[in-house]
Design a protein around this motif. Structure first.
Motif, mmCIF file in Angstrom:
data_model
loop_
_atom_site.group_PDB
_atom_site.id
_atom_site.type_symbol
_atom_site.label_atom_id
_atom_site.label_comp_id
_atom_site.label_asym_id
_atom_site.label_seq_id
_atom_site.Cartn_x
_atom_site.Cartn_y
_atom_site.Cartn_z
ATOM 1 N N HIS A 156 6.526 -2.603 -50.615
ATOM 2 C CA HIS A 156 5.411 -2.968 -51.508
ATOM 3 C C HIS A 156 4.809 -1.665 -52.026
ATOM 4 C CE1 HIS A 156 3.271 -2.089 -47.831
ATOM 5 N NE2 HIS A 156 2.123 -2.130 -48.464
ATOM 6 N N HIS A 192 2.154 0.171 -52.182
ATOM 7 C CA HIS A 192 0.989 0.937 -51.738
ATOM 8 C C HIS A 192 1.415 2.377 -51.494
ATOM 9 C CE1 HIS A 192 -1.525 -2.787 -50.347
ATOM 10 N NE2 HIS A 192 -1.627 -2.551 -51.638
ATOM 11 N N HIS A 217 0.233 -7.209 -49.640
ATOM 12 C CA HIS A 217 0.904 -7.458 -48.356
ATOM 13 C C HIS A 217 1.481 -8.870 -48.280
ATOM 14 C CE1 HIS A 217 -1.708 -4.083 -46.464
ATOM 15 N NE2 HIS A 217 -0.788 -3.633 -47.275
ATOM 16 N N ASP A 243 3.955 -4.287 -44.285
ATOM 17 C CA ASP A 243 2.525 -4.441 -43.974
ATOM 18 C C ASP A 243 2.142 -5.918 -43.924
ATOM 19 O OD1 ASP A 243 2.178 -1.750 -43.826
ATOM 20 O OD2 ASP A 243 0.894 -1.556 -45.601
HETATM 21 ZN ZN LIG Z 1 0.171 -1.700 -47.681
#
Ligand SMILES: [Zn+2]
Length: 291
Positions: A96, A98, A177, A197
């Motif tokens: 993902h 992030h 997430h 996550d």
């Molecule tokens: Zn994350």
């Protein structure tokens, strides 16, 4: 006798990507020159501070990097593992977008030749995401993951996408997430589940799968208390857990409650803030942890 031994010389290996959808079909076969492995499956939970980066070398030598950590420290870690002449990583997977998972992947694409990128496209307009859109074009192929996709890593090892939620391109994603790409590595009778996550919502969906069991678990969200719930632990039934976490991180990860849950189930765990980079070596039956 230890399971670890030195990699052998370079040659050509076959690498194929299978998508098992409803009717199931082999999508493509691509031959990539890479290292010949040592017949063992290696998984390194890299110490990249507060973030995730996991490097896999399949028994036949194909290499996969799952996430890249928060900065360029992944390059130093890879430099310790990969021989200096090996400048090719067969696939990188972004779970993902992030920064603590993505930033290091941008550095990897800058410094290594990358065969494939596997990702779940999530609407994102951060500086990292905009840079990622550019840098991933350097890879040979960009694959949008779907649940059930199986990547044949060679030598009997496969990486299977067990969760990938599609995001509406126009809608904003509240919690990335909930869209994280979750993958399971299988080799012989052994499995490693990489939870990215993922939090409770995703855990509950996955826990309904009667085949979720994995002997080895990379716990979700750096040991945050919003992940690794009892029902989920029960469904996975792991022997060992791995926590990717930075020392003295400002979030207080891993949360004492998660440590307590693991302890209650008698699950031994390793954490990168204390143990540094941890290597898990599998031969399909036995395992060894090297710190
Ligand atoms: Zn994350």
């Amino acid at each position: 006798m230890p399971l670890v031994s030195e990699p052998r010389k370079t040659s050509k290996l076959e690498w194929c990507f299978l998508a098992i959808l409803a009717a199931s079909a082999v999508l493509s076969f691509v031959a990539i020159p890479t290292l010949v492995g040592d017949g063992l499956l290696h998984v390194w939970f890299l110490d990249v501070g507060q973030g995730d980066a996991i490097f896999i070398e399949a028994p036949g030598g194909n290499q996969v990097l799952i996430d890249g950590g928060p900065d360029n420290s992944v390059l130093q870690e890879l430099g310790r593992i990969m021989p200096f002449y090996d400048r090719l990583i067969d696939m990188v997977m972004l779970s993902h977008p992030h920064a603590d998972h993505l930033r290091g992947l941008i550095e990897v694409l800058r410094n290594y030749e990358v065969g494939k990128v596997l990702e779940n496209r999530i609407p994102c307009d951060t500086a990292e995401c905009l840079e990622w859109e550019q840098s991933k074009q350097k890879a040979g192929e960009v694959i949008e993951a779907g649940v059930g996709d199986v990547i044949n890593l060679g030598g009997g090892a496969t990486l299977r996408v067990v969760y990938a939620r599609e995001a509406d391109a126009r809608a904003s994603v509240k919690n990335a997430h909930d869209y994280a790409l979750i993958a399971k590595l299988d080799y012989g009778g052994q499995s490693v589940l990489f939870m990215s996550d993922a939090e409770k919502k995703v855990e509950q969906i996955l826990a309904a799968d009667p085949n979720l069991q994995a002997k080895f678990l990379k716990v979700g969200h750096h040991g945050s208390k919003t992940s690794t719930y009892e029902d989920f632990i029960e469904a996975v039934n792991p022997l060992l857990a791995f926590i990717e976490v930075g020392s003295r991180n400002s979030y207080g990860f891993p949360h004492p409650e998660v440590i307590e849950r693991l302890d209650d189930f008698g699950i031994k765990y390793y954490r990168t803030d204390i143990d540094g980079t941890v290597e898990l070596v599998l031969d399909g039956k036995n395992y060894e942890v090297v710190k």
